[in-house]
Design a protein around this motif. Structure first.
Motif, PDB file in Angstrom:
ATOM      1  N   ASP A 109      -6.756  -0.867  10.110  1.00 33.94           N
ATOM      2  CA  ASP A 109      -6.430  -2.287   9.961  1.00 33.94           C
ATOM      3  C   ASP A 109      -6.827  -2.759   8.566  1.00 33.94           C
ATOM      4  OD1 ASP A 109      -5.532  -2.312  12.500  1.00 33.94           O
ATOM      5  OD2 ASP A 109      -7.177  -3.469  13.356  1.00 33.94           O
ATOM      6  N   ASP A 164      -6.544  -6.159   6.236  1.00 33.16           N
ATOM      7  CA  ASP A 164      -6.263  -7.597   6.354  1.00 33.16           C
ATOM      8  C   ASP A 164      -5.679  -7.934   7.722  1.00 33.16           C
ATOM      9  OD1 ASP A 164      -7.182  -8.063   3.789  1.00 33.16           O
ATOM     10  OD2 ASP A 164      -5.217  -7.720   2.888  1.00 33.16           O
ATOM     11  N   GLY A 165      -6.207  -7.299   8.742  1.00 30.77           N
ATOM     12  CA  GLY A 165      -5.775  -7.607  10.106  1.00 30.77           C
ATOM     13  C   GLY A 165      -4.515  -6.897  10.547  1.00 30.77           C
ATOM     14  N   VAL A 166      -3.869  -6.135   9.663  1.00 26.61           N
ATOM     15  CA  VAL A 166      -2.606  -5.489  10.000  1.00 26.61           C
ATOM     16  C   VAL A 166      -2.801  -3.979  10.130  1.00 26.61           C
ATOM     17  CG1 VAL A 166      -0.214  -5.125   9.288  1.00 26.61           C
ATOM     18  CG2 VAL A 166      -1.369  -7.278   8.735  1.00 26.61           C
ATOM     19  N   ARG A 167      -2.287  -3.405  11.222  1.00 24.68           N
ATOM     20  CA  ARG A 167      -2.434  -1.972  11.457  1.00 24.68           C
ATOM     21  C   ARG A 167      -1.460  -1.166  10.601  1.00 24.68           C
ATOM     22  NH1 ARG A 167      -4.155  -0.187  16.416  1.00 24.68           N
ATOM     23  NH2 ARG A 167      -5.544  -1.913  16.039  1.00 24.68           N
ATOM     24  N   HIS A 168      -1.998  -0.196   9.871  1.00 20.69           N
ATOM     25  CA  HIS A 168      -1.164   0.709   9.072  1.00 20.69           C
ATOM     26  C   HIS A 168      -1.456   2.139   9.489  1.00 20.69           C
ATOM     27  CE1 HIS A 168      -0.064  -2.331   5.956  1.00 20.69           C
ATOM     28  NE2 HIS A 168      -1.229  -2.848   6.306  1.00 20.69           N
ATOM     29  N   GLU A 206       8.424  -3.310  10.288  1.00 18.89           N
ATOM     30  CA  GLU A 206       7.006  -3.676  10.238  1.00 18.89           C
ATOM     31  C   GLU A 206       6.822  -5.079   9.668  1.00 18.89           C
ATOM     32  OE1 GLU A 206       4.763   0.635   9.805  1.00 18.89           O
ATOM     33  OE2 GLU A 206       5.222  -0.511   8.007  1.00 18.89           O
ATOM     34  N   ASP A 207       7.571  -5.384   8.619  1.00 18.49           N
ATOM     35  CA  ASP A 207       7.438  -6.702   8.004  1.00 18.49           C
ATOM     36  C   ASP A 207       7.916  -7.809   8.932  1.00 18.49           C
ATOM     37  OD1 ASP A 207       6.347  -5.546   5.837  1.00 18.49           O
ATOM     38  OD2 ASP A 207       8.138  -5.640   4.570  1.00 18.49           O
ATOM     39  N   GLN A 259      14.466  -7.992  18.233  1.00 21.11           N
ATOM     40  CA  GLN A 259      14.057  -8.668  17.006  1.00 21.11           C
ATOM     41  C   GLN A 259      15.003  -8.279  15.865  1.00 21.11           C
ATOM     42  OE1 GLN A 259      10.082  -7.331  18.147  1.00 21.11           O
ATOM     43  NE2 GLN A 259       9.277  -8.847  16.726  1.00 21.11           N
ATOM     44  N   GLY A 299       7.376  -7.730  12.085  1.00 23.12           N
ATOM     45  CA  GLY A 299       6.480  -7.774  13.235  1.00 23.12           C
ATOM     46  C   GLY A 299       6.933  -6.924  14.405  1.00 23.12           C
ATOM     47  N   VAL A 300       7.909  -6.035  14.182  1.00 20.47           N
ATOM     48  CA  VAL A 300       8.351  -5.145  15.254  1.00 20.47           C
ATOM     49  C   VAL A 300       7.326  -4.013  15.373  1.00 20.47           C
ATOM     50  CG1 VAL A 300      10.229  -3.666  16.063  1.00 20.47           C
ATOM     51  CG2 VAL A 300      10.736  -5.663  14.647  1.00 20.47           C
ATOM     52  N   LEU A 301       7.071  -3.581  16.618  1.00 16.82           N
ATOM     53  CA  LEU A 301       6.156  -2.452  16.805  1.00 16.82           C
ATOM     54  C   LEU A 301       6.897  -1.174  16.462  1.00 16.82           C
ATOM     55  CD1 LEU A 301       4.026  -2.523  20.028  1.00 16.82           C
ATOM     56  CD2 LEU A 301       3.297  -2.632  17.659  1.00 16.82           C
ATOM     57  N   LYS A 359      -5.535   5.837  24.290  1.00 16.51           N
ATOM     58  CA  LYS A 359      -5.421   5.722  22.846  1.00 16.51           C
ATOM     59  C   LYS A 359      -6.512   6.554  22.211  1.00 16.51           C
ATOM     60  CE  LYS A 359      -1.974   3.042  22.273  1.00 16.51           C
ATOM     61  NZ  LYS A 359      -1.859   2.066  23.301  1.00 16.51           N
TER      62      LYS A 359
END
Lengths: 363, 348
Positions: free
Chosen positions: A84, A86-90, A305-306, A290, A308-310, A44
């Motif tokens: 990240d 609020d804890g969410v990767r963008h 994304e909403d 999903q 929770g799918v990668l 990565k």
């Protein structure tokens, strides 16, 4: 090091990682090394934000130290940045604003906060030096050829200056400033990113001419002004970065003049068709299986994304093709054109496609 | 337990939905930091445990190393692996902490476990003939299961299952009984078995060949340390998991009972079929927050670090609706599980 030597070195490194992998299974050696220094990961690519420098009231330049796996960029290219919030990767795409010749190996991106931009406001107002972010290698064809044409015209608006700034800095570093005209539009003088540096360069290089257009007081820069501002515009190699309307107008103009190949453009905002009211439907993401309900106006990327799918993602405006998925069933609507399309097996860009009925897509 | 009207049950469900929505709305940076910290602590513990085992010429080092490794393996399976595989951390969109990419330090492949556990067990919790986790096709843990002389030996089976639990889970995922019934083809089973052997092979080589060999003259202490750590983890996992659904008060259901089940009724079944364990914060982490089995079964995909916070709300809700909320100490719950194992070994 020769390319061959590098390949065999990589081969050795891979074999070592493979062997050590028997000790770390089911994880990789990287998963442990990354805890000591996230920049050491070979799987990565990451970078550490070392400094945050305010350019204007709502724009900053981030100095980034790229980790293992980085390759030098060409001035004008962009990268994707994973942050990240609020804890969410963008993931978002930004042009590099630094010259590749920079001696310390650091790179910079320059970000302007969009009023409702989750990532841009985070990067401008909240990110702290020391933060580790995800990176991709530089890409994009908005670059100057070698050798550099002797006469250049840059047309930029707002934060569209960033890739051009990288080019100018690179030209300065290499000590080969050709005949350059830069036409740059911004609402007000205090909103000019790199304003002081641009003016200083214009003072230092007589063959660099800078025209700043303040649209709030002086009106929009129109292409009809072009012959006045740059009489030999049709003879120059042109690099243009700004809002979609400006780029489309220019593309038409250069095409009609029969010199379309001289014009190079870089988009930095998605082009969304005005009438994109579709029906939407249930979307199933494979291979995870999903599912989520999508309306006809939300890109599949956002729907996933909403839920929770990668989701692989990139520019989020239909340019870089990082987000494509293979359509297994159903049809999608292109949010840029409003056109509905989709055949089984077709590769669709999730960032600019919305569901037109139930959809199954393999990522 | 008083009988609830249909309207009551739906109201109960709506209240639970509210709790769920509150947690989802407040998920953020603190939660992300929590799981990353647990992962960092777990990996550091594992590395220290293995390093200490390499110094096990000194007996205290062997003991400390084995304890650290066992603790790391418990954390890895329970607070990290189980919960990541439930998709509790998918919202972070971090490909390295995601249910679709995670693989755990256990002989069974994550993908197979996700099917039997996330889908079969969590959807059909405590439904006879559907939830294969009732007795793991090995024991009779509900009086409704017909008795057979084979079950006379089940106290022994259970005692043997505990230290070998990870192998039991791998075998369980193969669904051999479906193969016998002809619901599953030999081809499918063979593909699964190959995946298990591949995964298990690497696990075995790591703990019982590679690390012992690396230790040279300390081959044996390292081997025994690793074996002890794995078995400790297995016994602990077995104990906690059996306390989740098999203490005395946990209800079982029939397929007829759940026909046309509403969301409220589904919640109710999850509540009645699950039991909590009392304890402090560290205990909860070491059980992978399965000590909050009730909250976990109501909301399997909410981050585990939030179960403790919502437990009082769930409990208050149960009181309001006159519903049982089964919670007890590990000792008490384990005792009732074993009581059940012994009692149902005999025909009833």
């Amino acid at each position: 090091m020769t390319a061959l030597a590098r390949t065999s070195m990589d081969g050795v490194a891979l074999r070592v990682a493979d062997t050590v992998g028997w000790l770390t299974t089911p994880l990789m050696p990287d998963d442990y090394l990354g805890l000591i220094n996230p920049l050491w990961s070979s799987r990565k690519l990451r970078g550490r934000v070392e400094a945050v420098h305010a350019e204007t009231k709502d724009a900053v330049s981030l100095t980034i130290r790229p980790g293992r796996g980085w390759t030098a960029h060409r001035a004008g290219q962009f990268i994707r940045v994973g942050v990240d919030v609020d804890g969410v990767r963008h993931w978002r795409t930004y042009s590099l604003s630094s010259a590749p010749e920079r001696a310390d190996g650091r790179v910079t991106i320059t970000v302007k906060a969009a009023p409702d931009g989750i990532v841009s406001t985070h990067l401008v107002h909240r990110i702290e030096p020391g933060t580790v972010i995800g990176l991709t290698r530089p890409e994009g064809g908005f670059v100057l050829p070698q050798p550099v044409p002797s006469r250049l015209l840059f047309v930029t608006a707002g934060s569209g200056i960033t890739p051009v700034m990288a080019m100018l800095r690179s030209l300065v570093r290499r000590g080969e400033m050709p005949d350059v005209i830069l036409l740059h539009s911004v609402p007000r003088r205090e909103e000019v990113i790199f304003g002081a540096e641009l003016r200083r360069l214009a003072g230092r290089f007589p063959n660099l001419r800078l025209h700043e257009q303040y649209t709030r007081s002086g009106g929009r820069l129109s292409l009809s002004q072009l012959p006045d501002l740059c009489p030999d515009w049709s003879k120059r190699g042109v690099w243009m970065c700004g809002p979609p309307g400006m780029l489309e107008e220019a593309e038409t103009r250069w095409r009609e003049a029969g010199i379309a190949t001289r014009l190079h453009v870089e988009h930095f905002r998605p082009v969304v068709a005005a009438s994109t009211r579709g029906v939407g439907g249930r979307v199933r993401f494979l291979p995870s299986g999903q599912e989520a309900d999508a309306d006809g106006a939300t890109p599949l990327l956002v729907v996933g994304e909403d839920a929770g799918v990668l989701m692989p993602s990139g520019c989020r405006m239909g340019i870089c093709y990082s987000c494509t998925g293979r359509l297994r069933s159903g049809r999608v609507r292109d949010l840029r054109t409003g056109r509905e399309h989709g055949e089984e097996g077709e590769l669709v860009q999730t960032c600019v496609s919305a569901a037109a009925g139930p959809v199954e897509i393999e990522l | 337990m008083k009988t609830l009207s249909g309207a009551d049950i739906e109201e109960f469900g709506r209240e639970l939905d509210n709790i769920r929505d509150d947690v989802i709305a407040s998920r953020g940076e603190d939660d992300a930091r929590y799981i990353r910290r647990v992962i960092a602590v777990q990996r550091a513990l594992e590395v220290s445990g293995r390093a200490l085992l390499f110094a096990s010429v000194l007996p205290p080092a062997w003991l400390a190393g084995t304890a650290a490794l066992a603790t790391a393996k418990i954390l890895e399976n329970m607070e990290i692996g189980h919960n990541v595989l439930h998709g509790q951390w998918d919202w972070m969109r971090d490909p390295e902490i995601h249910s679709s990419t995670w693989e755990w330090d256990l002989v069974s492949p994550a993908s197979q476990w996700k099917h039997t556990h996330n889908y079969l067990h969590h959807t059909w919790t405590n439904v006879l003939g559907k939830d294969r986790d009732i007795g793991y096709s090995l024991m009779r843990l509900s009086p409704e299961q017909p008795w057979h002389p084979y079950y006379l030996g089940q106290p022994l089976y259970n005692a043997m299952l505990a230290p070998l639990f990870e192998w039991g889970i791998a075998l369980h995922d193969l669904e051999l009984e479906r193969l016998r019934r002809g619901d599953k083809s030999w081809g499918q089973a063979f593909t699964q078995l190959r995946a298990i052997l591949h995964k298990a092979g690497r696990q075995v080589v790591k703990d019982y060949v590679a690390f012992p060999l690396l230790a040279g003259p300390l081959f044996l202490p390292v081997l025994i340390g690793n074996l002890t750590a794995n078995m400790t983890r297995n016994v602990w996992g077995h104990t906690v998991i059996f306390c989740g659904h098999f203490p005395d008060e946990a209800a079982v259901f029939t397929e007829e009972q759940i026909e046309g089940e509403t969301r409220g009724e589904w919640y109710l079944r999850q509540l009645l079929g699950s039991c909590n364990l009392d304890g402090g914060p560290l205990f909860h982490i070491m059980t992978g927050n399965l000590s909050h089995q009730i909250e976990h079964h109501l909301f399997p995909d909410l981050p585990s670090n939030r179960y403790a916070e919502i437990a009082p709300r769930v409990r208050a809700l149960c009181e309001r609706f006159g519903l049982p909320y089964n919670s007890g100490s590990l000792l008490r719950q384990t005792a009732t599980v074993w009581k059940r194992v012994f009692r149902l070994a005999l025909p009833t």
